[in-house]
Write a protein that holds these residues in place. Structure first.
Motif, PDB file in Angstrom:
ATOM      1  N   THR B  54       0.823  -1.215   0.000  1.00  9.32           N
ATOM      2  CA  THR B  54       0.000   0.000   0.000  1.00  9.32           C
ATOM      3  C   THR B  54       0.853   1.260   0.000  1.00  9.32           C
ATOM      4  N   LEU B  55       2.103   1.145   0.463  1.00  9.84           N
ATOM      5  CA  LEU B  55       2.952   2.334   0.506  1.00  9.84           C
ATOM      6  C   LEU B  55       3.322   2.794  -0.901  1.00  9.84           C
ATOM      7  N   TYR B  56       3.223   1.893  -1.885  1.00 11.00           N
ATOM      8  CA  TYR B  56       3.660   2.249  -3.231  1.00 11.00           C
ATOM      9  C   TYR B  56       2.542   2.213  -4.254  1.00 11.00           C
ATOM     10  N   PHE B  57       1.488   1.472  -3.957  1.00 11.38           N
ATOM     11  CA  PHE B  57       0.407   1.329  -4.927  1.00 11.38           C
ATOM     12  C   PHE B  57      -0.460   2.585  -4.952  1.00 11.38           C
ATOM     13  N   VAL B  58      -0.831   3.015  -6.147  1.00  8.99           N
ATOM     14  CA  VAL B  58      -1.691   4.187  -6.291  1.00  8.99           C
ATOM     15  C   VAL B  58      -3.049   3.713  -6.803  1.00  8.99           C
ATOM     16  N   PRO B  59      -4.068   3.718  -5.959  1.00 11.39           N
ATOM     17  CA  PRO B  59      -5.354   3.169  -6.387  1.00 11.39           C
ATOM     18  C   PRO B  59      -6.147   4.145  -7.215  1.00 11.39           C
ATOM     19  N   SER B  60      -5.746   4.335  -8.431  1.00 15.49           N
ATOM     20  CA  SER B  60      -6.433   5.316  -9.270  1.00 15.49           C
ATOM     21  C   SER B  60      -6.477   4.816 -10.703  1.00 15.49           C
ATOM     22  N   GLU B  61      -7.570   5.123 -11.377  1.00 13.51           N
ATOM     23  CA  GLU B  61      -7.680   4.777 -12.788  1.00 13.51           C
ATOM     24  C   GLU B  61      -7.271   5.930 -13.685  1.00 13.51           C
ATOM     25  N   ALA B  62      -6.798   7.032 -13.076  1.00 14.33           N
ATOM     26  CA  ALA B  62      -6.396   8.182 -13.880  1.00 14.33           C
ATOM     27  C   ALA B  62      -5.282   7.779 -14.833  1.00 14.33           C
ATOM     28  N   THR B  63      -5.357   8.296 -16.039  1.00 19.62           N
ATOM     29  CA  THR B  63      -4.361   7.923 -17.041  1.00 19.62           C
ATOM     30  C   THR B  63      -3.045   8.638 -16.770  1.00 19.62           C
ATOM     31  N   THR B  64      -1.976   7.906 -16.925  1.00 15.61           N
ATOM     32  CA  THR B  64      -0.665   8.497 -16.800  1.00 15.61           C
ATOM     33  C   THR B  64       0.184   7.896 -17.908  1.00 15.61           C
ATOM     34  N   ILE B  65       1.323   8.468 -18.132  1.00 12.34           N
ATOM     35  CA  ILE B  65       2.214   7.922 -19.157  1.00 12.34           C
ATOM     36  C   ILE B  65       3.384   7.253 -18.459  1.00 12.34           C
ATOM     37  N   TYR B  66       3.567   5.977 -18.779  1.00 11.83           N
ATOM     38  CA  TYR B  66       4.607   5.225 -18.087  1.00 11.83           C
ATOM     39  C   TYR B  66       5.976   5.588 -18.636  1.00 11.83           C
ATOM     40  N   SER B  79      -3.018   3.300 -16.535  1.00 11.76           N
ATOM     41  CA  SER B  79      -3.626   3.883 -15.348  1.00 11.76           C
ATOM     42  C   SER B  79      -2.573   4.013 -14.251  1.00 11.76           C
ATOM     43  N   GLU B  80      -2.854   4.904 -13.313  1.00 15.09           N
ATOM     44  CA  GLU B  80      -1.944   5.070 -12.168  1.00 15.09           C
ATOM     45  C   GLU B  80      -1.753   3.743 -11.455  1.00 15.09           C
ATOM     46  N   ALA B  81      -2.853   2.959 -11.363  1.00 16.36           N
ATOM     47  CA  ALA B  81      -2.769   1.685 -10.662  1.00 16.36           C
ATOM     48  C   ALA B  81      -1.770   0.759 -11.345  1.00 16.36           C
ATOM     49  N   PHE B  82      -1.887   0.679 -12.665  1.00 15.33           N
ATOM     50  CA  PHE B  82      -0.982  -0.212 -13.392  1.00 15.33           C
ATOM     51  C   PHE B  82       0.452   0.293 -13.320  1.00 15.33           C
ATOM     52  N   ALA B  83       0.622   1.595 -13.569  1.00 17.85           N
ATOM     53  CA  ALA B  83       1.975   2.148 -13.552  1.00 17.85           C
ATOM     54  C   ALA B  83       2.628   1.949 -12.191  1.00 17.85           C
ATOM     55  N   SER B  84       1.852   2.183 -11.129  1.00 14.05           N
ATOM     56  CA  SER B  84       2.475   2.053  -9.806  1.00 14.05           C
ATOM     57  C   SER B  84       2.789   0.602  -9.494  1.00 14.05           C
ATOM     58  N   THR B  85       1.983  -0.344 -10.013  1.00 11.56           N
ATOM     59  CA  THR B  85       2.301  -1.746  -9.758  1.00 11.56           C
ATOM     60  C   THR B  85       3.565  -2.156 -10.493  1.00 11.56           C
ATOM     61  N   VAL B  86       3.714  -1.674 -11.739  1.00 12.00           N
ATOM     62  CA  VAL B  86       4.950  -1.981 -12.459  1.00 12.00           C
ATOM     63  C   VAL B  86       6.122  -1.319 -11.758  1.00 12.00           C
ATOM     64  N   ASN B  87       5.930  -0.090 -11.316  1.00 14.48           N
ATOM     65  CA  ASN B  87       7.030   0.607 -10.657  1.00 14.48           C
ATOM     66  C   ASN B  87       7.430  -0.056  -9.357  1.00 14.48           C
ATOM     67  N   LEU B  88       6.437  -0.496  -8.599  1.00 12.97           N
ATOM     68  CA  LEU B  88       6.824  -1.126  -7.333  1.00 12.97           C
ATOM     69  C   LEU B  88       7.465  -2.477  -7.577  1.00 12.97           C
ATOM     70  N   SER B  89       7.221  -3.058  -8.747  1.00 15.69           N
ATOM     71  CA  SER B  89       7.882  -4.307  -9.073  1.00 15.69           C
ATOM     72  C   SER B  89       9.325  -4.088  -9.518  1.00 15.69           C
ATOM     73  N   PHE B  90       9.556  -3.008 -10.262  1.00 12.29           N
ATOM     74  CA  PHE B  90      10.871  -2.841 -10.876  1.00 12.29           C
ATOM     75  C   PHE B  90      11.729  -1.790 -10.193  1.00 12.29           C
ATOM     76  N   ALA B  91      11.085  -0.782  -9.647  1.00 14.24           N
ATOM     77  CA  ALA B  91      11.875   0.342  -9.175  1.00 14.24           C
ATOM     78  C   ALA B  91      12.018   0.372  -7.655  1.00 14.24           C
ATOM     79  N   VAL B  92      11.193  -0.404  -6.940  1.00 15.42           N
ATOM     80  CA  VAL B  92      11.305  -0.414  -5.489  1.00 15.42           C
ATOM     81  C   VAL B  92      12.154  -1.612  -5.072  1.00 15.42           C
ATOM     82  N   ARG B  93      13.115  -1.362  -4.234  1.00 10.34           N
ATOM     83  CA  ARG B  93      14.022  -2.447  -3.824  1.00 10.34           C
ATOM     84  C   ARG B  93      13.233  -3.516  -3.071  1.00 10.34           C
ATOM     85  N   GLY B  94      13.274  -4.724  -3.586  1.00 12.93           N
ATOM     86  CA  GLY B  94      12.524  -5.802  -2.956  1.00 12.93           C
ATOM     87  C   GLY B  94      11.038  -5.773  -3.259  1.00 12.93           C
TER      88      GLY B  94
END
Lengths: 330, 497, 308
Positions: B54-66, B79-94
């Protein structure tokens, strides 16, 4: 152990729920069991405690290595694999160590505790109900009109509280399930806002299209197919709907609403990737296999003078899966 | 210091009062009593990893550019939700590890609930007085499945988005109120107005976990109040519980078990990829992938949707859509029957006249066992049916063959399983040593040349079978000096080794 | 030391199993699971189709040898095989290079297998067949991925291709026993040929649907990311989605946890099972409607070890 009130009525404070009748009162030694530490139940479960100690120690050391490895992997940014492996090693070794301590280096038992029946005694029931009813009668039923008024007020609160909780959640469906954005004259437009012309689609081609004012719309999405170059008549009354072999069906499956995006060009069928309903294009997308109960609605098309493919009208029935108010037509 | 702290707390919280009984609570030793603990501990893993997410996930359907490290998505409208999930997978340590652990823990959570429920069912642990706890458990299973589905949907990826679309259709199919239900949950006509992900998020991370926590508390509270059931064995009676006390033996074992469960989750999180959403991409309502299924605990529903014949009920002005039967009626009936089972069985056997604390062996209740096995087989067939297309592909047979096989199997397999399970039970009843440790015999030659056999120890030094259980609250331990430790206290003195 | 051996079996074996599993996992997964995102950085590469100059005579020889028996000596078709006249060289090349043609036996279903001829021979045959009619059809393409944008390719792939080939390119079964094949071993040229000519049940996508630029993006995505996925997080399970994950979760995840419980707990209840116990005496099959009344009324027997 102050489980008793002065009045002698049994009151159970233990989580075990054991009534006092069964519990030995203090100072009644005949109920007790004296054992010394040589009793077999007190012996550790391990046959070789020294060895068990050693192994457990090794496990804890391995756990330490794992956890330290996690720290190292984290600071070195070694990636999720090393983080996970070191954490797994640490956790598993730690778990094995703690569990083996409990399993091998503690009294092997068995021990027991008594269990009282859950069923209450008639006396307990009587006392409880007595308190509940007698007080209730005096305090509440004597002023029954107050209770009724209070109940009425609370009921109104309950009902009105449900309004914002439920009704604010979304709009009423009204007619939105019955219609799409397809209108008479709508341009058949692809996702890149390109209005499709006859020349864009070779025979055997297909593309997902929308009305020009609802590109990307979930309900308006439609497949435009071009299985042949001559008009297709799928059924009586649809003679003009597929000019020059351009034919369009709603892309929303009539079963569970998935996009029917799978065009089998040689067998001229549309397959839904979710639950494998199969629709026969030449029979007006009549389902021929799988769970879909109804054909995909067909969009009547015409080709305007400049070669653009356009809709004669919107869909003549609700698209997508069924719903209660939809009515009985098939 | 600790003594003073304890005294301070105890004087205010009365820990000693009643707390001692908790320390002495007896837990049976049999391994099958630990299955529910897997669910408990994987739930704790879910809470811990979920908090991290939850510290990294953004629960929003607003469009963003990855613009992240994953090139195939660079510049994609997501969507923010998708982008933040990819980011927390790749850009957040662990981050990826935690995400995968969370997902694996969810699979293990629901799976262990099912396994635990099967144990309770087949041993008859749901009987009086535990019917209420059985119902609470069944509700926990429902909530776990729902919450799993919601969590699976949050990344807004192509595969889960298709699942949300199906969920909308299933809600819509409910007679009379269906379209209202769907519109109110989704905030409007599908795909809603950006409300789905935020709503699913708050339900997933707050509302359902709170309810689960509450029911879990009730579940465990009732377990303490009822005390454990136990298998029939020497020393075990309806009016006692035989095993190990909570403190320290069981506490240690179960703490170890918690870390083992966590370790398994971490191992899977590190070694096996789960839900690689970056390969799926952002969900759009008109995009779809083949070979999409929900997570396994929803698989039986997806399978039911697939094998359901294309029937609908039409009558003037109204209809009951196809998806209602597999999507609403089936789970509704399933969980209703599960919750009513203790009462149905009691009605049929007339058993509720008394309490049951000793468990049945499954073989001793062949009707119940066979029924449970047949019903379980039915749902297993449905689960298999959720992969009709994948099976057709891997086995190189036609979809029609696979689908019809499952349609027939859904009916035939339970009918076949029932008598087989019944027969196996009956056969096992006739072989009293089945499933028990074999006792080896040692051949001994006497001094006068004759032979005889004596039973060997089950393993060297094994004495458990012969021991009488000691009542934890009645023990008085004699120290080496012959002194009685405080009466009623089960205490191990310092010279314990 | 039998006692020691027993202990070591009970504890050290599981520990060893865990260590072995972890190390095995590290060995097996180590190369695959070092997420090197740098690997997905695109290096604009120019890929030319083979520079082979077609030899129509050789093509004719091979055609007469292998294809003419069914398709006719001038590819006019026969009762068992369609006419090839008017098909472009791209179509012929695709069917030959994918091994679909020649069939294993006349009338068999086309199946993917190693091509009968090498690259140059395929081109010879394809150009020869194309030369048999005036209509040239779709030629063998030269695929140039310079400047291709995999992000655009991914978007096109998800919109058009994933519905049949799955989003991971694993392929899946269509109706009637036909499959959408896996895309994990197809070449750039084959992708373009397939998209433009629509082999078998596959639709053909003209440039009005997928433009040439989009197509090169698509090819770049398939050949770079579908065929060489960035796959951090461990073993990929074949890209067939949650069913495979479910089996792993249930049989390995829950399974390992149950094994741990099995290790920690008692295996069988102590002593003989099913011994008649007082208080709950049924060992048989039926209901035990008897012995009503609260339990525990027969407790307090003489099982204490020592009365004081």
């Amino acid at each position: 152990m102050s489980d008793e009130h002065g009045n002698g009525v049994p009151v159970n404070l233990s989580p075990g729920g054991r009534p006092l009748e069964q519990r030995a009162p203090h100072g009644a030694p005949e109920q007790r069991v004296q054992v010394d530490l040589s009793a077999p139940q007190f012996q550790v479960a391990a046959k070789n405690p020294k060895r068990a100690e050693r192994t457990t120690l090794v496990l804890f050391l391995l756990a330490l290595v794992g956890f330290a490895g996690f720290g190292a992997a984290y600071t070195q940014n070694a990636g999720d694999f090393w983080l996970g492996i070191s954490m797994a090693l640490g956790m598993l070794m730690f778990g094995l160590g703690v569990a083996s301590w409990g399993m091998f280096l503690m009294p092997r038992g068995p021990f027991e505790e008594p269990r009282a029946p859950m069923q209450t005694t008639p006396d307990e029931k009587r006392l409880f109900l007595g308190d509940f009813e007698s007080r209730g009668k005096v305090a509440i039923e004597r002023r029954g009109f107050l209770a009724k008024a209070m109940g009425a007020a609370a009921a109104v609160l309950g009902i009105v509280a449900a309004f914002p909780l439920i009704r604010s959640l979304g709009p009423l469906p009204k007619k939105s399930l019955y219609t799409t954005k397809w209108r008479k004259g709508s341009y058949v437009t692809d996702i890149n806002n390109r209005r499709m012309k006859v020349s864009d689609l070779d025979v055997g081609s297909f593309v997902t299209v929308f009305p020009q004012d609802d590109v990307g719309g979930a309900i308006s999405q439609t497949v435009l197919l071009h299985p042949q170059t001559t008009d297709i008549v799928t059924m009586k009354g649809r003679e003009t709907w597929a000019p020059q072999g351009f034919i369009a069906f709603s892309k929303v499956c009539t079963h569970a609403g998935c996009p029917v995006g799978l065009y089998e060009q040689a067998t001229e069928q549309l397959l839904c990737p979710c639950h494998q309903s199969l629709f026969d294009i030449y029979a007006g997308a009549e389902p021929v296999f799988g769970p879909a109960p109804r054909p995909l609605p067909q969009l009547p098309l015409y080709i305007d003078s400049r070669g653009y493919i356009r809709a004669q009208a919107g869909y003549d029935e609700p698209v997508g899966p069924g719903f209660w108010e939809r009515g009985g037509t098939t | 210091m600790i003594d003073r702290l304890f005294n301070w707390m105890d004087d205010r919280l009365a820990i000693s009062r009643g707390g001692r009984h908790l320390l002495n609570k007896i837990f049976p030793d049999h391994w099958s009593f630990m299955l529910g603990e897997i669910a408990l501990y994987s739930f704790i893993v879910l809470l811990l990893t979920g908090i991290f997410l939850t510290l990294y996930f953004v629960p929003s359907e607003a469009t963003t550019i990855y613009h992240g490290s994953y090139r195939p998505l660079d510049g994609a409208h997501v969507s923010e939700a998708f982008a933040s999930t990819v980011n927390l997978s790749f850009a957040v340590r662990g981050g990826l590890l935690v995400r995968q652990m969370h997902h694996w823990a969810a699979n293990i959570f629901v799976g262990s609930i099912v396994v635990h429920m099967l144990r309770v069912f087949f041993t008859g642990a749901f009987r009086r007085p535990r019917e209420v706890n059985w119902i609470i458990g069944a509700n926990l299973l429902i909530l776990a499945i729902f919450n799993g589905f919601l969590g699976y949907s949050l990344p807004d990826d192509l595969v889960s988005g298709t699942g949300i679309r199906i969920a909308f259709s299933i809600l819509e199919s409910v007679p009379i109120v269906g379209s209202y239900l769907a519109f109110f949950l989704f905030g409007g006509l599908y795909p809603g107005n950006g409300a789905i992900i935020p709503r699913f998020f708050i339900i997933h991370v707050l509302i359902l976990p709170l309810i689960i926590l509450g029911l879990l508390g009730a579940h465990l509270g009732l377990l303490v109040r009822h005390k454990h059931t136990q298998f029939k064995q020497p020393g075990a009676r309806e009016d006692n519980v035989v095993g190990t006390p909570l403190w320290p033996t069981f506490m240690t074992k179960t703490l170890g078990f918690f870390f083992l469960t966590t370790g398994v989750t971490a191992l899977l999180g590190a070694l096996v990829q789960i839900n690689p959403i970056w390969q799926y991409g952002q969900y759009y309502p008109w995009k779809v992938s083949y070979a999409v299924q929900p997570d396994w605990y929803m698989g039986w529903l997806d399978g039911a949707l697939r094998v359901m014949p294309s029937w609908e009920i039409h009558f003037p002005g109204h209809m009951i859509p196809n998806a209602f039967f597999p999507g609403v009626l089936l789970p509704g009936v399933t969980f209703t029957v599960i919750m009513l089972w203790p009462f149905l069985e009691a009605k049929l056997t007339g058993e509720n006249v008394r309490e049951h604390h000793l468990l049945d062996r499954p073989r001793d209740r062949p009707v119940r066992t066979a029924t449970g096995a047949a019903v379980f087989a039915f749902y297993f067939v449905l689960f298999g049916a959720s992969s009709t297309d994948v099976l057709a592909n891997y086995l190189s047979i036609t979809l029609n063959t696979v689908l019809w096989s499952f349609r027939i199997a859904a009916i035939v397999v339970p009918i076949v399983v029932w008598p087989i399970a019944y027969k196996i039970c009956k056969e096992l009843q006739g072989t009293p040593n089945a499933g028990k440790r074999k006792v080896h015999n040692i051949v001994v030659r006497d001094a006068d040349g004759g032979y005889r056999t004596i039973p060997a120890e089950e393993y060297p030094g094994y004495v458990g079978a012969e021991l009488e259980p000691l009542d934890v609250e009645k023990i008085e331990v004699l120290t080496a000096a012959g002194k009685v430790v405080e009466p009623g206290v089960y205490e191990i003195p310092r010279d314990y080794r | 030391m039998r006692r020691a051996r027993w202990f070591s079996r009970r504890l050290a074996v599981p520990a060893a199993v865990v260590i072995a599993a972890v190390s095995l996992g590290m060995l097996v997964w180590w190369p695959a699971s070092t997420p090197s995102l740098a690997g997905t950085v695109l290096t604009a590469s120019v890929t030319k189709s083979t520079n082979h100059k077609p030899n129509l005579n050789l093509g004719k020889t091979l055609f007469d040898e292998t294809c003419a028996s069914c398709h006719g000596s001038s590819a006019e078709g026969s009762a068992v095989a369609p006419s090839l006249q008017g098909l472009g060289a791209g179509t012929i090349d695709l069917w030959l290079s994918s091994g679909w043609m020649p069939l294993a036996a006349p009338g068999a279903q086309p199946a993917r297998k190693p091509p009968k001829y090498d690259r140059a021979q395929n081109i010879d045959i394809a150009q020869y067949v194309a030369s048999l009619s005036n209509y040239q059809g779709f030629p063998i393409p030269k695929v140039n991925l310079k400047g291709a944008n995999v992000a655009n390719g991914f978007s096109v792939f998800a919109e058009i291709c994933a519905a049949c080939h799955t989003i991971t390119g694993a392929g899946d079964a269509l109706s009637g026993g036909i499959i959408a094949p896996s895309l994990h071993d197809v070449s750039k040229t084959q992708i373009v040929e397939a998209v433009r000519t629509g082999p078998g049940n596959m639709p053909r996508f003209s440039s009005g649907v997928i433009s040439n630029a989009q197509l090169s993006d698509l090819v770049a995505y398939v050949t770079r990311n579908i065929q060489h996925p960035t796959s951090p997080g461990g073993l990929g399970l074949g890209g067939v989605g949650p069913v495979a994950e479910g089996f792993v979760g249930l049989f390995i995840g829950v399974g390992l946890c149950v094994l741990a419980a099995f290790w920690i707990g008692d295996r069988t209840p102590r002593g003989p099972l099913g011994v008649e116990q007082h208080g709950d005496g049924e060992g048989g099959s039926g209901g035990d409607g008897g012995s009503p009344g609260p339990v525990g009324d027969d407790g307090g027997s003489d099982r204490e070890i020592q009365h004081v």
